[in-house]
Scaffold this motif. Structure first.
Motif, PDB file in Angstrom:
ATOM      1  N   ASP A   1       0.869  -1.184   0.000  1.00  0.00           N
ATOM      2  CA  ASP A   1       0.000   0.000   0.000  1.00  0.00           C
ATOM      3  C   ASP A   1       0.901   1.227   0.000  1.00  0.00           C
TER       4      ASP A   1
ATOM      5  N   TYR B   1       0.376   4.500   0.439  1.00  0.00           N
ATOM      6  CA  TYR B   1       0.247   5.529   1.476  1.00  0.00           C
ATOM      7  C   TYR B   1       0.652   5.028   2.843  1.00  0.00           C
ATOM      8  N   GLU B   2       0.243   3.784   3.152  1.00  0.00           N
ATOM      9  CA  GLU B   2       0.549   3.288   4.500  1.00  0.00           C
ATOM     10  C   GLU B   2       1.863   2.527   4.536  1.00  0.00           C
ATOM     11  N   ASN B   3       2.431   2.290   3.307  1.00  0.00           N
ATOM     12  CA  ASN B   3       3.668   1.548   3.190  1.00  0.00           C
ATOM     13  C   ASN B   3       3.638   0.225   3.963  1.00  0.00           C
TER      14      ASN B   3
ATOM     15  N   ASP C   1       7.219   7.956  -6.094  1.00  0.00           N
ATOM     16  CA  ASP C   1       6.725   9.292  -5.796  1.00  0.00           C
ATOM     17  C   ASP C   1       5.672   9.743  -6.808  1.00  0.00           C
TER      18      ASP C   1
ATOM     19  N   LYS D   1       2.506   8.083  -6.149  1.00  0.00           N
ATOM     20  CA  LYS D   1       1.847   8.657  -4.972  1.00  0.00           C
ATOM     21  C   LYS D   1       1.124   9.934  -5.398  1.00  0.00           C
ATOM     22  N   LYS D   2       1.832  10.757  -6.247  1.00  0.00           N
ATOM     23  CA  LYS D   2       1.299  12.026  -6.681  1.00  0.00           C
ATOM     24  C   LYS D   2      -0.013  11.855  -7.460  1.00  0.00           C
TER      25      LYS D   2
ATOM     26  N   GLN E   1      -2.039   9.516  -7.140  1.00  0.00           N
ATOM     27  CA  GLN E   1      -2.968   8.804  -6.263  1.00  0.00           C
ATOM     28  C   GLN E   1      -3.201   7.350  -6.638  1.00  0.00           C
TER      29      GLN E   1
ATOM     30  N   THR F   1      -2.784   3.573  -5.634  1.00  0.00           N
ATOM     31  CA  THR F   1      -2.868   3.070  -4.260  1.00  0.00           C
ATOM     32  C   THR F   1      -1.840   1.994  -3.895  1.00  0.00           C
TER      33      THR F   1
END
Ligand code: C2E
Ligand code: CA
Ligand code: CA
Length: 769
Positions: A542, A544-546, A741, A744-745, A747, A749
């Protein structure tokens, strides 16, 4: 006798007997006339001599004549009432009776020298002599035919007269006696001569009958042979006009009316060889021909025919007789055999055997040319999948269509063959002498080939785009047909390796690669039995939560001699050969077992799922759902623990079946992701229809995102579309922090990649959770 009787008669009896019989009939038929003649003569003589002879003498003589006259008629009526058989049996007896009758007449006439010969009257004396000769000559017909009878007759008839004349003791009578003697001699010689003629002609008649008889027999035999012979026969004249044909010949041609054929001129035949065979007879040769003979109604007739000269009575060739054997069946069987040996039954184009023959021939013939030629090896992409998902009938139909389309663009000199399942070969014989130009020519040829397939083909109501992987062997001189095909095939495999639908020219380094493919294909079978396959797991994280939310299971092959073999290498080969199903069944067992232990352990209990790659070929198998549900029961796992990864390109071919299966399995709790999204025939519009949960953006986009703006945009739009459809997005092949990155930018997931973790063993995976 009518003809029938005559026939039987002739069959039974010898020529000699028939001759006698002939004579007998001839004699007896003329008997009444002879009798009448004799008796009338006797009456006339009596009347003339009435003045000069004593009445007693006349009465005695006339009575004797009358008795023999009556006896003659009696004999005649006996003869008439006798059966033919008896006449024949007693032919000599009847003749003797007849001769006796004649002889008795002779005696009676002989006695006239005493009884009817006056003492003095010269005129009346001459009358008697005249009568003797008159009667003698009239009987000559009979006498002549039998010399001994003739002599006896002369003795009894004329000797009394001659003696009488000599005894008259006058020079004048002696002269008359000599004259009579002379006349008798003349008569004897005439009779003898005449007799010979009669006997000859009688004999000739019999000979003629015999000849005629045997001729008739011959003719009859010939005709029954001609008409009823189980081969076709016809004869023709020196103008090559048909004069007669037999039944069989007409039957062969399905013609009932002989008239149609008679008079027809063989010159009118289209086949020059047939005409020549018929002309050969005029050079006193027999003509022979073997081949099609569709000159009449039956156009499919194949014959073997021979002609022989037909001679006229002078021994000149007046025409010919043709004997025709119908060998259509033989030929069709032979042709059939050739067809099955040299032609592909499904597509009706040459098979590998014929290709190799023709290729060898070509190599021999072109040994000295400087021109390049090329052999193309074509493999239909994804054909196995068509077979698996639509069934073999549809696959066969597709192959037929493909063969037909390829055949359509062939020039006169190309050789095109089906060399195996979905593999075709094509020889383009004369190209440029310069290698580069030749190469360009081949490429242009392939280009026209492609245009044939621009429009999709229809299979089972669906449209289907055909593409080929093509291996090209460019060559000139001194190569064996076998090597050529092998090289072209090698190049084709190379083409498949790079990307499906591509073209590869052969280079010598390729051979090794192909060998490897072939050994791999063979080794997979053994590898399953020897447990050479095992599973690695690559974590999915994931963003965002890594944190690790799952893993993709990836198969590994530890080959006993070759070491680790990449699935990118053996999976396509397994798919191509069909063994993928067996292989994946094996893999599934291993993964299910792992999953069970993983999810029930402490470490794994919070994982969302494990992804399993499924080959479309396997997925589209009718019993796929059942198979999975059996595994679920066997390993007691929850369907929610599993996400299937399928590639869209394969699914598009049988989209309805795929949708139904996905829905069925989703109903049990499984989830689905589309693998390698963005490659192949990606079409976002299908996303609406495919009830999947996840999209995996293909690693090629992620890997090149940083230097390729296009790739970056594609990734971005896939992510946003995924959101629109409420789908999870997994980015594959994340190797750098920059890539992560960017994801992530925009979005995204979830990600998977070497930046996070490489694929690892189950134990390693468990240890990082
Ligand atoms: P895939 O499904 O696209 O699997 C991902 C592949 O990308 C894996 O290669 C993985 O090791 C590799 N990969 C992961 N992260 C990175 C990265 O950051 N950079 C690079 N360059 N590569 C990365 P792998 O294991 O060699 O598998 C290759 C392909 O073989 C798979 O591609 C999949 O199509 C097929 N495959 C593997 N296991 C199975 C299986 O069990 N069943 C079937 N049907 N196919 C399988
Ligand atoms: Ca995958
Ligand atoms: Ca992938």
């Amino acid at each position: 006798m009518n003809n029938d009787k005559e026939d039987k008669f002739h069959k039974k009896n010898t020529l000699e007997k028939r001759l006698l019989y002939d004579k007998l009939t001839f004699f007896y038929i003329s008997l009444p006339l002879l009798l009448l003649g004799n008796f009338m003569g006797a009456l006339l003589l009596s009347a003339i001599q009435l003045e000069v002879i004593q009445q007693e003498s006349i009465i005695i003589w006339l009575t004797l004549s009358f008795i023999i006259f009556l006896y003659g008629f009696y004999l005649y009526s006996l003869f008439r009432n006798e059966t033919e058989n008896n006449k024949l049996k007693h032919v000599n007896l009847w003749l003797d009776k007849y001769y006796t009758n004649v002889l008795v007449y002779g005696i009676i006439w002989g006695s006239s020298a005493f009884l009817m010969f006056p003492e003095a009257n010269l005129l009346n004396q001459m009358v008697v002599i005249f009568f003797l000769f008159a009667i003698g000559f009239t009987s000559m017909g009979i006498l002549a035919s039998k010399p001994d009878l003739l002599i006896t007759y002369i003795m009894v008839t004329y000797i009394p007269m001659i003696l009488r004349l000599f005894f008259m003791e006058s020079a004048q009578y002696s002269i008359i006696a000599y004259i009579v003697l002379f006349l008798v001699l003349v008569m004897f010689f005439i009779a003898n001569y005449y007799g010979k003629i009669i006997n000859n002609s009688l004999e000739n008649r019999q000979n003629f009958i015999t000849i005629k008889d045997s001729h008739l027999k011959l003719k009859e035999r010939f005709f029954s042979l001609f008409e009823r012979a189980p081969v076709g026969i016809f004869y023709y004249n020196d103008q090559l006009e048909i004069e007669d044909v037999n039944m069989h010949f007409m039957l062969m041609h399905g013609i009932e009316d002989k008239e149609i054929m008679l008079g027809m001129n063989l010159q009118g035949f289209a086949n020059k060889q047939v005409i020549q065979a018929h002309k050969d007879v005029f050079y006193s040769k027999t003509g022979n021909y073997r081949g099609p003979f569709g000159s009449f109604k039956n156009k499919d007739l194949y014959v073997k025919l021979s002609t022989v000269p037909m001679l006229n009575t002078k021994g000149e060739v007046a025409g010919g007789i043709t004997i025709v054997n119908d060998i259509t069946k033989e030929i069709t069987i032979q042709e059939e055999m050739i067809r099955t040996a040299y032609y592909d039954l499904l597509t009706d184009i040459p098979n590998k055997t014929l290709l190799m023959d023709k290729l060898s021939e070509f190599l021999k013939a072109s040994y000295h040319t400087q021109q390049y030629a090329s052999l193309l090896f074509l493999d239909v992409d994804n054909f196995k999948k068509v077979n698996e998902s639509y069934g073999h009938n549809v696959g066969d139909h597709l192959l037929k269509q493909i063969a037909k389309k390829l055949e359509d663009i062939l020039g006169e000199h190309e050789i095109f063959a089906r060399v195996g399942g979905d593999k075709f070969a094509l020889l383009i014989p004369s190209l440029s002498e310069k290698k580069d130009e030749a190469k360009q020519q081949v490429l242009r040829y392939i280009q026209t080939m492609y245009t044939q397939f621009e429009k999709p083909l229809l299979i089972s109501g669906d449209t289907y785009h055909v593409s080929f992987s093509i291996g090209v062997m460019l060559f000139k001189q001194e190569r064996s047909a076998f090597d050529l095909l092998k090289s072209a095939e090698t190049a084709m495999y190379e083409a498949k390796q790079t990307t499906k639908g591509s073209i590869q020219f052969y280079e010598s380094r390729m051979s090794e690669a192909t060998k490897e493919i072939l050994t791999i294909e063979n080794d997979i079978h053994k590898a399953i039995q020897n447990y050479e396959f095992f599973i690695d797991y690559q974590p999915q994280i994931d963003i965002y939560e890594n944190k690790i939310i799952g893993a993709e299971s990836l198969v590994r092959w530890k080959h006993p001699t070759k070491g680790l073999i990449s699935p990118s290498k053996f999976i396509p080969i397994a798919e191509e050969s069909g063994i993928i199903i067996k292989l994946e069944e094996y893999i599934f067992h291993a993964i299910f077992k792992n999953i069970k232990s993983l999810f029930e352990s402490n470490e794994g209990k919070n994982l969302q799922h494990i992804s399993i790659n499924v080959s479309t070929i396997h997925f589209l198998q009718p019993n796929f759902v059942d198979k999975i549900m059996q595994l679920v029961q066997q390993y007691k796992i929850q369907p929610e623990w599993i996400e299937f990864e399928i590639t869209e390109s394969g699914l598009m071919r049988n989209i309805n079946d795929a949708i139904k299966k996905i829905k069925d399995l989703k109903n049990f709790g499984f989830t689905f992701s589309i693998d390698d999204f963005g490659t192949g025939y990606s079409s976002l519009s299908y996303l609406k229809e495919l009830p999947v949960d996840t999209i995996k953006i293909d690693q090629s986009f992620i890997l090149h995102m940083h230097k390729n703006k296009g790739d970056a945009m594609i990734v971005e739009s896939v992510v946003s579309i995924g959101k629109k459809f409420n789908l999870k997005i997994v980015a594959e092949g994340v190797e750098t922090i920059e890539a992560l990155d960017y994801l992530k930018k925009i979005q995204c997931t979830t990600y998977q990649g070497y930046f996070g973790y490489k694929p690892m063993s189950l134990d390693d995976f468990r240890s990082i959770l």
